[in-house]
Enzyme design. Structure first.
Site, PDB file in Angstrom:
ATOM      1  N   MET A   1      25.375  52.600  30.989  1.00  0.00           N
ATOM      2  CA  MET A   1      24.700  52.106  29.785  1.00  0.00           C
ATOM      3  C   MET A   1      25.742  51.741  28.722  1.00  0.00           C
ATOM      4  O   MET A   1      25.414  51.663  27.528  1.00  0.00           O
ATOM      5  CB  MET A   1      23.725  53.149  29.255  1.00  0.00           C
ATOM      6  CG  MET A   1      22.578  53.414  30.239  1.00  0.00           C
ATOM      7  SD  MET A   1      21.057  53.948  29.453  1.00  0.00           S
ATOM      8  CE  MET A   1      21.589  55.428  28.648  1.00  0.00           C
ATOM      9  N   GLY A   2      26.995  51.535  29.167  1.00  0.00           N
ATOM     10  CA  GLY A   2      28.025  51.099  28.232  1.00  0.00           C
ATOM     11  C   GLY A   2      28.563  52.229  27.378  1.00  0.00           C
ATOM     12  O   GLY A   2      28.402  53.402  27.716  1.00  0.00           O
TER      13      GLY A   2
ATOM     14  N   GLY B   1      34.918  59.234  31.498  1.00  0.00           N
ATOM     15  CA  GLY B   1      33.993  59.611  32.583  1.00  0.00           C
ATOM     16  C   GLY B   1      33.598  58.382  33.379  1.00  0.00           C
ATOM     17  O   GLY B   1      33.719  58.338  34.610  1.00  0.00           O
ATOM     18  N   HIS B   2      33.159  57.343  32.667  1.00  0.00           N
ATOM     19  CA  HIS B   2      32.825  56.073  33.325  1.00  0.00           C
ATOM     20  C   HIS B   2      34.051  55.515  34.052  1.00  0.00           C
ATOM     21  O   HIS B   2      33.950  55.005  35.163  1.00  0.00           O
ATOM     22  CB  HIS B   2      32.373  55.028  32.294  1.00  0.00           C
ATOM     23  CG  HIS B   2      31.153  55.393  31.518  1.00  0.00           C
ATOM     24  ND1 HIS B   2      31.182  55.664  30.173  1.00  0.00           N
ATOM     25  CD2 HIS B   2      29.852  55.518  31.882  1.00  0.00           C
ATOM     26  CE1 HIS B   2      29.967  55.936  29.732  1.00  0.00           C
ATOM     27  NE2 HIS B   2      29.131  55.861  30.747  1.00  0.00           N
TER      28      HIS B   2
ATOM     29  N   ARG C   1      26.943  60.145  24.198  1.00  0.00           N
ATOM     30  CA  ARG C   1      26.213  60.772  23.086  1.00  0.00           C
ATOM     31  C   ARG C   1      27.105  61.740  22.291  1.00  0.00           C
ATOM     32  O   ARG C   1      26.701  62.177  21.211  1.00  0.00           O
ATOM     33  CB  ARG C   1      24.964  61.477  23.598  1.00  0.00           C
ATOM     34  CG  ARG C   1      23.885  60.498  24.050  1.00  0.00           C
ATOM     35  CD  ARG C   1      22.561  61.193  24.367  1.00  0.00           C
ATOM     36  NE  ARG C   1      21.470  60.248  24.524  1.00  0.00           N
ATOM     37  CZ  ARG C   1      21.021  59.783  25.698  1.00  0.00           C
ATOM     38  NH1 ARG C   1      21.596  60.171  26.820  1.00  0.00           N
ATOM     39  NH2 ARG C   1      20.005  58.937  25.748  1.00  0.00           N
TER      40      ARG C   1
HETATM   41  P1  AMP Z   1      25.607  56.473  31.421  1.00  0.00           P
HETATM   42  O1  AMP Z   1      26.320  55.326  30.828  1.00  0.00           O
HETATM   43  O2  AMP Z   1      25.564  57.691  30.550  1.00  0.00           O
HETATM   44  O3  AMP Z   1      24.269  56.104  32.002  1.00  0.00           O
HETATM   45  O4  AMP Z   1      26.484  56.922  32.672  1.00  0.00           O
HETATM   46  C1  AMP Z   1      26.835  56.014  33.677  1.00  0.00           C
HETATM   47  C2  AMP Z   1      27.420  56.773  34.834  1.00  0.00           C
HETATM   48  O5  AMP Z   1      28.594  57.467  34.400  1.00  0.00           O
HETATM   49  C3  AMP Z   1      26.467  57.833  35.411  1.00  0.00           C
HETATM   50  O6  AMP Z   1      26.577  57.840  36.823  1.00  0.00           O
HETATM   51  C4  AMP Z   1      26.995  59.098  34.801  1.00  0.00           C
HETATM   52  O7  AMP Z   1      26.705  60.254  35.569  1.00  0.00           O
HETATM   53  C5  AMP Z   1      28.485  58.818  34.775  1.00  0.00           C
HETATM   54  N1  AMP Z   1      29.149  59.688  33.806  1.00  0.00           N
HETATM   55  C6  AMP Z   1      28.827  59.837  32.492  1.00  0.00           C
HETATM   56  N2  AMP Z   1      29.615  60.777  31.935  1.00  0.00           N
HETATM   57  C7  AMP Z   1      30.432  61.241  32.898  1.00  0.00           C
HETATM   58  C8  AMP Z   1      31.454  62.229  32.959  1.00  0.00           C
HETATM   59  N3  AMP Z   1      31.792  62.947  31.899  1.00  0.00           N
HETATM   60  N4  AMP Z   1      32.074  62.437  34.135  1.00  0.00           N
HETATM   61  C9  AMP Z   1      31.724  61.719  35.243  1.00  0.00           C
HETATM   62  N5  AMP Z   1      30.764  60.785  35.256  1.00  0.00           N
HETATM   63  C10 AMP Z   1      30.123  60.539  34.104  1.00  0.00           C
END
Ligand code: AMP
Length: 286
Positions: free
Chosen positions: A29-30, A35-36, A193
């Site tokens: 979601m950008g 992590g991403h 967040r």
């Molecule tokens: P989001 O943008 O929050 O929807 O996350 C996109 C992807 O990144 C999802 O598969 C999340 O699980 C992964 N993700 C988000 N935060 C982390 C993190 N701290 N470590 C590993 N993967 C992450």
């Protein structure tokens, strides 16, 4: 390359497939962070071509959630992706993904509804319909990109289980690759967040990883009684924390555990500083 149009993306994918290239998809979601980036690096290392989707998906937000204020940093995201070997950033508008005809609005959308048993607990209990929105957008992305591999973070553990189940049940021809949680040195799991947190809120947010670390230490010492493990966790909480859940479930099907073992997924969700945060660990893993 930034693409916002589904047909343009499909044409590019068609060419890659014709050339026999493997395609990796990293749905996000950008507001990209490290992590991403760990998912992106894994995809770039594994696949010939990598597509990162960058889409704040409205159908996975519940009424009253942070859809409008969710951080949007597309320019920085594209730059980060380009620097790390991503071939396409796909950033469609909600209209591009879901249409503009009001008769075809979200209320009339064909949804993927994952099994109630997987969604009537943990995050799904308070975020009703959230995983329908997640599965729907992820299946749409799978159909558009037709990836050989798709990379998801263990950070969203329930999401990962639900997506694996969808892929298995609906015979989706993609290999889901789970990726470990990336944390700050403090232990705080990275999340878009986290941007909402004040300095004090960030300090309070450390309680999630502290609780999980403590539970894992006690488990390694031989304590398997879940009530006892939960009890020790509560001593970490202060008035600044509003606990939503602390649960011990099976890492494959989210069934409640009677006692802790190596397959146990421990998940926590709480609110601090007005921000809802989640974290988890698997007891048998490092
Ligand atoms: P989001 O943008 O929050 O929807 O996350 C996109 C992807 O990144 C999802 O598969 C999340 O699980 C992964 N993700 C988000 N935060 C982390 C993190 N701290 N470590 C590993 N993967 C992450």
């Amino acid at each position: 390359m930034l693409l916002k149009n589904i047909e343009e993306l499909k044409n590019q994918i068609k060419q890659w497939k014709k050339d026999g290239l493997t395609v990796g998809l990293v749905p996000t979601m950008g507001a990209l962070h490290d992590g991403h980036l760990s998912l992106i690096k894994k995809s770039v290392a594994t696949c010939d071509k990598t597509v990162v989707s960058d889409f704040v998906n409205p159908t996975q937000f519940c009424p009253g959630e942070d859809l409008d204020k969710y951080p949007r940093t597309l320019d920085a995201d594209v730059k980060l992706c380009e620097e790390n070997g991503v071939d396409i950033v796909f950033a469609p508008s909600p209209e591009e993904m879901y249409g503009t005809d009001t008769r075809r609005s979200n209320d009339f959308l064909t949804y993927v509804v994952p099994p109630f048993f997987y969604t009537n607990k943990l995050c799904g209990k308070t975020r009703v319909g959230h995983f329908d929105g997640v599965c729907t957008v992820v299946l749409k992305l799978f159909n558009i990109v037709q990836p050989d591999y798709a990379f998801f973070g263990q950070k969203d553990a329930q999401q990962l289980v639900v997506i694996k189940k969808m892929v298995k049940d609906l015979n989706v021809p993609v290999e889901v690759v789970p990726c470990p949680i990336i944390r700050e040195d403090s232990g705080l799991a990275l999340s878009s967040r986290n941007k909402y947190l004040s300095d004090e809120g960030k300090e309070n947010a450390l309680v999630l990883s502290k609780i999980l670390k403590n539970i894992k230490t006690l488990y390694k010492k031989g304590i398997t009684d879940i009530d006892a493990l939960k009890e020790t966790a509560f001593s970490f909480l202060t008035a600044a924390h509003e606990l939503e859940y602390l649960e011990f479930v099976d890492k494959t099907d989210l069934e409640d555990k009677k006692s802790a073992d190596d397959e146990t997924l421990v998940l926590i969700a709480l609110r601090t500083d007005g921000v809802r945060l989640i974290d988890n660990c698997i007891l048998g893993e490092e």
